[in-house]
Each structure stands twice: as structure tokens, then as C-alpha cells.
Design an enzyme around this catalytic site. Structure first.
Site, PDB file in Angstrom:
ATOM      1  N   HIS A  12       0.832  -1.202   0.000  1.00 42.36           N
ATOM      2  CA  HIS A  12       0.000   0.000   0.000  1.00 42.36           C
ATOM      3  C   HIS A  12       0.871   1.258   0.000  1.00 42.36           C
ATOM      4  O   HIS A  12       2.035   1.250   0.425  1.00 42.36           O
ATOM      5  CB  HIS A  12      -0.920   0.004   1.225  1.00 42.36           C
ATOM      6  N   GLU A  92      -2.413  -6.830   7.332  1.00 42.58           N
ATOM      7  CA  GLU A  92      -1.211  -6.450   8.074  1.00 42.58           C
ATOM      8  C   GLU A  92      -1.036  -7.344   9.294  1.00 42.58           C
ATOM      9  O   GLU A  92      -2.005  -7.929   9.792  1.00 42.58           O
ATOM     10  CB  GLU A  92      -1.338  -4.982   8.511  1.00 42.58           C
TER      11      GLU A  92
END
Length: 224
Positions: A12, A92
Site C-alpha cells: 500500500h 497487516e
């Protein structure tokens, strides 16, 4: 169709927490957005990915985190996307629910001393936990690749640690070699490219200490 031509991974873009870590104790990690710079980084990555796809279709797997979805949106792949699947196993590493930045900083120091793969954050995960879920995701990928209508390329929109652990699992890297690697930068792209029946990583991860993929704990200078 069997395995794809390319397995493209992108981290990201820059998130608001990359600028201000105090945001972690106000907003859940999965809801933290990209910054304007993060969006611009993702747009640039999208140009690279479109060149790599060269008009071919791609199946996309995206982490459920807001910053991953916003990255995918900014990639602007348009009708090259065959299908998009949210994949929680690409999320994550879990550190805590609402994070106290000072406490997390202390734990990061402990992790640096203990090792990134095995250290488990309080109320969270270790790197080895992420490795296990990435391994489970790979089993799903192989089932998807067996479908005759699967696109010729795969794209994972995910996070830096997850990218390293995906490659660790794929290439059978040792724990010690994993420990030597740095995360890719925001919106950096890494690609597993098929050739001669095998995949190769197009750009290696940077290392902060020298090691090779077969290095084990027996080779570590920190043995007790």
C-alpha cells in the site's frame, strides 16, 4: 489455465499512520487511510503494473484494510481486472486493537532484539503467525489456478511484511534469511515471474545484514 505468468505484489501507499503514529490510538489500524502522497505513489505503481500486464487480464486479491483498497483504487487498472477478491489472510500483522504508540515502540525494540519472525506482539501476532496464514492463502491460490478460466496474471495488494513472508513461503527461504530483509517501500512492486517452469523474483528485497536463503540459526553469530 495453470499457474499465472506473473504474481505481482504491491505494498500500500503511504498511510496517515506513516506520518503520525499517534493515529493508532484513535483509529483502528484497518481503517487508517492513505495520505495524498500515498495515493500519488499508488498511481505511479499502477502505471508500472499496467506496463507489466501489457493488456492481459489479472485476478486481484486485496487486503481488507482501507489503505489497501485505496491503493487498489489508485492503481486504476480498469478493465484489466478480471475479478477482485477481498482476502483477510493478506492483512497487516496484528499488533493490537487500539495501539499505544509508546508501548508499541517499546515492543518494537524487544522485537528487534528477539527477532521479527518469532516475536509476538501483546494482543497481536508474530511474524510466524502471518507466515501460517500466508501458507493457507497459497493453498487457496493453487486451487484457483486450477480453474480453466483463471486470468493469466495474479495481483496481491497487501503489506510489506506480508509480501516478504509470501516470498519466504514460496521460495522456501530460511528464518535467518527472512530476518536479513527490509520491507519494500510504500507502493513498491515485486513480481514473481514465470520462466522455464520456475518463478524468479524480479527485484530482490534490500538486506540490512548479509545472509543467503539457506542461512540457518546454526550460522548465526548470535548463537548462545
Amino acid at each position: 489455465m495453470s499457474a499465472p505468468h506473473q504474481i505481482i505484489m504491491v505494498r500500500h501507499g503511504q498511510s496517515a499512520a506513516n506520518q503520525d503514529q499517534s493515529i493508532y490510538n484513535r483509529i483502528p489500524d484497518y481503517r487508517i487511510p492513505l495520505t495524498q502522497l500515498g495515493v500519488a505513489q499508488a498511481r505511479e505503481a499502477g502505471e508500472q503494473i499496467r506496463r507489466q500486464l501489457n493488456g492481459e487480464k489479472v485476478s486481484v486479491y486485496v487486503s481488507p484494510y482501507l489503505r489497501a483498497y485505496q491503493t487498489l483504487e489508485a492503481l486504476d487498472l480498469g478493465d484489466l481486472v478480471d475479478r477482485t477478491m477481498e482476502e483477510p489472510r493478506l492483512r497487516e500483522q496484528d499488533w493490537a486493537n487500539f495501539q499505544n504508540p509508546a508501548e508499541i515502540a517499546d515492543q518494537k525494540e524487544l522485537r528487534n532484539a528477539y527477532g521479527h519472525f518469532f516475536y509476538r506482539f501483546r494482543e497481536g501476532e508474530s511474524g510466524s503467525d502471518v507466515f501460517d496464514r500466508v501458507s493457507s492463502f497459497l493453498e487457496t491460490l493453487h486451487r484457483h489456478w486450477s480453474r480453466p478460466d483463471y486470468a493469466p496474471n495474479t495481483l496481491l495488494v497487501t503489506h510489506g511484511l506480508t509480501m516478504r513472508l509470501f516470498c519466504m513461503r514460496w521460495f522456501h527461504w530460511s528464518v535467518e534469511y527472512f530476518e536479513s530483509l527490509n520491507n519494500p517501500g510504500n507502493a513498491e512492486v515485486r513480481t514473481l515471474v514465470a520462466g522455464n517452469g520456475r518463478y524468479a523474483l524480479d527485484v530482490p528485497f534490500e538486506q540490512w545484514i548479509q545472509a543467503h536463503p539457506g542461512t540457518t540459526v546454526m550460522d548465526s553469530p548470535l548463537r548462545f
